[in-house]
Design an enzyme around this catalytic site. Sequence first.
Site, PDB file in Angstrom:
ATOM      1  N   GLN A 175      -9.932  -4.243  -3.269  1.00  0.00           N
ATOM      2  CA  GLN A 175     -11.257  -3.845  -2.802  1.00  0.00           C
ATOM      3  C   GLN A 175     -12.323  -4.258  -3.826  1.00  0.00           C
ATOM      4  O   GLN A 175     -13.367  -4.809  -3.465  1.00  0.00           O
ATOM      5  CB  GLN A 175     -11.299  -2.328  -2.589  1.00  0.00           C
ATOM      6  CG  GLN A 175     -12.629  -1.829  -2.044  1.00  0.00           C
ATOM      7  CD  GLN A 175     -12.942  -2.356  -0.668  1.00  0.00           C
ATOM      8  OE1 GLN A 175     -12.150  -2.233   0.247  1.00  0.00           O
ATOM      9  NE2 GLN A 175     -14.105  -2.969  -0.503  1.00  0.00           N
ATOM     10  N   HIS A 201      -7.551   0.605  -6.308  1.00  0.00           N
ATOM     11  CA  HIS A 201      -7.709  -0.285  -5.156  1.00  0.00           C
ATOM     12  C   HIS A 201      -8.299  -1.617  -5.652  1.00  0.00           C
ATOM     13  O   HIS A 201      -9.449  -1.962  -5.353  1.00  0.00           O
ATOM     14  CB  HIS A 201      -8.621   0.375  -4.128  1.00  0.00           C
ATOM     15  CG  HIS A 201      -8.489  -0.184  -2.738  1.00  0.00           C
ATOM     16  ND1 HIS A 201      -7.650  -1.242  -2.423  1.00  0.00           N
ATOM     17  CD2 HIS A 201      -9.105   0.163  -1.568  1.00  0.00           C
ATOM     18  CE1 HIS A 201      -7.761  -1.506  -1.123  1.00  0.00           C
ATOM     19  NE2 HIS A 201      -8.628  -0.675  -0.588  1.00  0.00           N
ATOM     20  N   ARG A 249       0.883  -1.174   0.000  1.00  0.00           N
ATOM     21  CA  ARG A 249       0.000   0.000   0.000  1.00  0.00           C
ATOM     22  C   ARG A 249       0.911   1.212   0.000  1.00  0.00           C
ATOM     23  O   ARG A 249       1.742   1.388   0.895  1.00  0.00           O
ATOM     24  CB  ARG A 249      -0.898   0.022   1.237  1.00  0.00           C
ATOM     25  CG  ARG A 249      -1.581   1.374   1.418  1.00  0.00           C
ATOM     26  CD  ARG A 249      -2.684   1.356   2.434  1.00  0.00           C
ATOM     27  NE  ARG A 249      -3.829   0.594   1.951  1.00  0.00           N
ATOM     28  CZ  ARG A 249      -5.035   0.630   2.510  1.00  0.00           C
ATOM     29  NH1 ARG A 249      -5.256   1.392   3.568  1.00  0.00           N
ATOM     30  NH2 ARG A 249      -6.030  -0.079   2.022  1.00  0.00           N
ATOM     31  N   ASP A 256     -17.900   5.937  -0.778  1.00  0.00           N
ATOM     32  CA  ASP A 256     -16.611   5.889  -0.080  1.00  0.00           C
ATOM     33  C   ASP A 256     -16.400   7.260   0.544  1.00  0.00           C
ATOM     34  O   ASP A 256     -17.126   8.221   0.256  1.00  0.00           O
ATOM     35  CB  ASP A 256     -15.498   5.524  -1.088  1.00  0.00           C
ATOM     36  CG  ASP A 256     -14.110   5.417  -0.441  1.00  0.00           C
ATOM     37  OD1 ASP A 256     -14.035   5.237   0.801  1.00  0.00           O
ATOM     38  OD2 ASP A 256     -13.106   5.535  -1.161  1.00  0.00           O
ATOM     39  N   ARG A 314     -12.938  -9.256   2.044  1.00  0.00           N
ATOM     40  CA  ARG A 314     -11.553  -8.900   1.715  1.00  0.00           C
ATOM     41  C   ARG A 314     -10.633 -10.102   1.972  1.00  0.00           C
ATOM     42  O   ARG A 314      -9.710 -10.367   1.221  1.00  0.00           O
ATOM     43  CB  ARG A 314     -11.093  -7.705   2.565  1.00  0.00           C
ATOM     44  CG  ARG A 314     -11.843  -6.396   2.335  1.00  0.00           C
ATOM     45  CD  ARG A 314     -11.601  -5.819   0.958  1.00  0.00           C
ATOM     46  NE  ARG A 314     -10.202  -5.629   0.671  1.00  0.00           N
ATOM     47  CZ  ARG A 314      -9.459  -4.574   1.070  1.00  0.00           C
ATOM     48  NH1 ARG A 314     -10.032  -3.594   1.731  1.00  0.00           N
ATOM     49  NH2 ARG A 314      -8.178  -4.490   0.756  1.00  0.00           N
ATOM     50  N   CYS A 361     -16.470   0.711   1.172  1.00  0.00           N
ATOM     51  CA  CYS A 361     -15.213  -0.028   1.379  1.00  0.00           C
ATOM     52  C   CYS A 361     -14.726   0.084   2.821  1.00  0.00           C
ATOM     53  O   CYS A 361     -13.925  -0.726   3.251  1.00  0.00           O
ATOM     54  CB  CYS A 361     -14.155   0.461   0.412  1.00  0.00           C
ATOM     55  SG  CYS A 361     -13.669   2.161   0.666  1.00  0.00           S
TER      56      CYS A 361
HETATM   57  N1   CP Z   1     -11.129  -0.658   2.622  1.00  0.00           N
HETATM   58  C1   CP Z   1      -9.842  -0.638   3.007  1.00  0.00           C
HETATM   59  O1   CP Z   1      -8.915  -0.789   2.206  1.00  0.00           O
HETATM   60  O2   CP Z   1      -9.676  -0.476   4.344  1.00  0.00           O
HETATM   61  P1   CP Z   1      -8.286  -0.227   5.078  1.00  0.00           P
HETATM   62  O3   CP Z   1      -7.824   1.162   4.696  1.00  0.00           O
HETATM   63  O4   CP Z   1      -8.606  -0.325   6.532  1.00  0.00           O
HETATM   64  O5   CP Z   1      -7.299  -1.247   4.633  1.00  0.00           O
HETATM   65  N1  NVA Z   2     -10.520   6.145  -1.076  1.00  0.00           N
HETATM   66  C1  NVA Z   2      -9.980   5.807   0.210  1.00  0.00           C
HETATM   67  C2  NVA Z   2     -10.056   4.340   0.438  1.00  0.00           C
HETATM   68  C3  NVA Z   2      -9.598   3.889   1.788  1.00  0.00           C
HETATM   69  C4  NVA Z   2      -9.674   2.408   1.956  1.00  0.00           C
HETATM   70  C5  NVA Z   2      -8.547   6.301   0.322  1.00  0.00           C
HETATM   71  O1  NVA Z   2      -7.798   6.186  -0.652  1.00  0.00           O
HETATM   72  O2  NVA Z   2      -8.177   6.808   1.387  1.00  0.00           O
END
Ligand code: CP
Ligand code: NVA
Length: 314
Positions: free
Chosen positions: A140, A137, A110, A232, A300, A272
């Site tokens: 997700q 993502h 990430r 989201d 997930r 998400c």
């Molecule tokens: N939805 C998601 O990716 O959650 P986290 O940021 O907690 O990993």
């Molecule tokens: N769109 C959000 C998703 C978090 C899981 C972000 O990028 O912060």
Amino acid sequence: MDRPAPISGLTGRSVLTLENHTPEAINAVLDTAIALRGTRPWPPWLADQVIALIFERPSTRTRVSFQSGIARLGGTPMVLSSGDLQLGRGETVEDTARVLSRMVEAIVIRTGPHSKIRELDDAADVPVINGLTYEHHPCQALADAQTLRERFGSLSGLRMAYVGDGNNVCSSLMIMAGLTGMHLTCGCPPGYLPDADIAERSSARASELGGSVRLVEDPREAVDDASAIYTDTWVSMGDEESEAQRLADLEPYRVDDALMDAASPAVVALHCLPAHHGHEITREVLYGPRSAIWDQAENRMHSQAALLAHVLNR
Ligand code: CP
Ligand code: NVA
């Protein structure tokens, strides 16, 4: 449970977005994910395999679901933050990728800009999986698709709406619509529209499978006849500086019971997570009977374990 056959184009390959993968490969991952959800204990498909999980941004679901899923498949997850690595002190992405490739079977990361995961992937000799970048993502979207398949059966022709900020989650959902033939309508205000190139490519791909991807401004128009409404956060990681403006601009895009009532009678809510109660979604929807959000979060674990089982299918 029998191990699925290797899939050309997925086994041994990286997953940075789902755009380079075929509908057949994605459907196979979803089949495995759904089968894993109904199985205990899980088969030891990742025995003797070590997977590095690098987090340069906070995470609850991605971190815990990968760790738990890998452990349940008999593998060893190794969670690393940039603060634990010399990466945090200036060692290059290329050198980090070269060294980790000698010691682990796959790298999940990430990070921020998508260009960084591409750089890592270019230098790595093992598959790299995207655990979220500013732009995408994909993991997700796999859990989202699993959740919809469990609720509605086939995704082909299923109508869904994404409402709010056209961000990374929205981009990956558009790509998933292109892979599954869903009808996805994104309702986003000017300035918050999703990536136009991804929308166009996904629309073309979706139409080959009987689906579509459309962008509209009016949230009510977006949810018309939808079987799922997805939202989201209005302030993604990296967008904190414009928070006040975003909250004001996106206010009409809240998913509440009134918006849910404007969709199909069988509509479910998706998010998400993490959720911001009273901003992009109300507590009534988040915890109400039409919420599929908690199954979606659990999925997930199944969908990412399934993805790794296919990618690392030796
Ligand atoms: N939805 C998601 O990716 O959650 P986290 O940021 O907690 O990993
Ligand atoms: N769109 C959000 C998703 C978090 C899981 C972000 O990028 O912060």
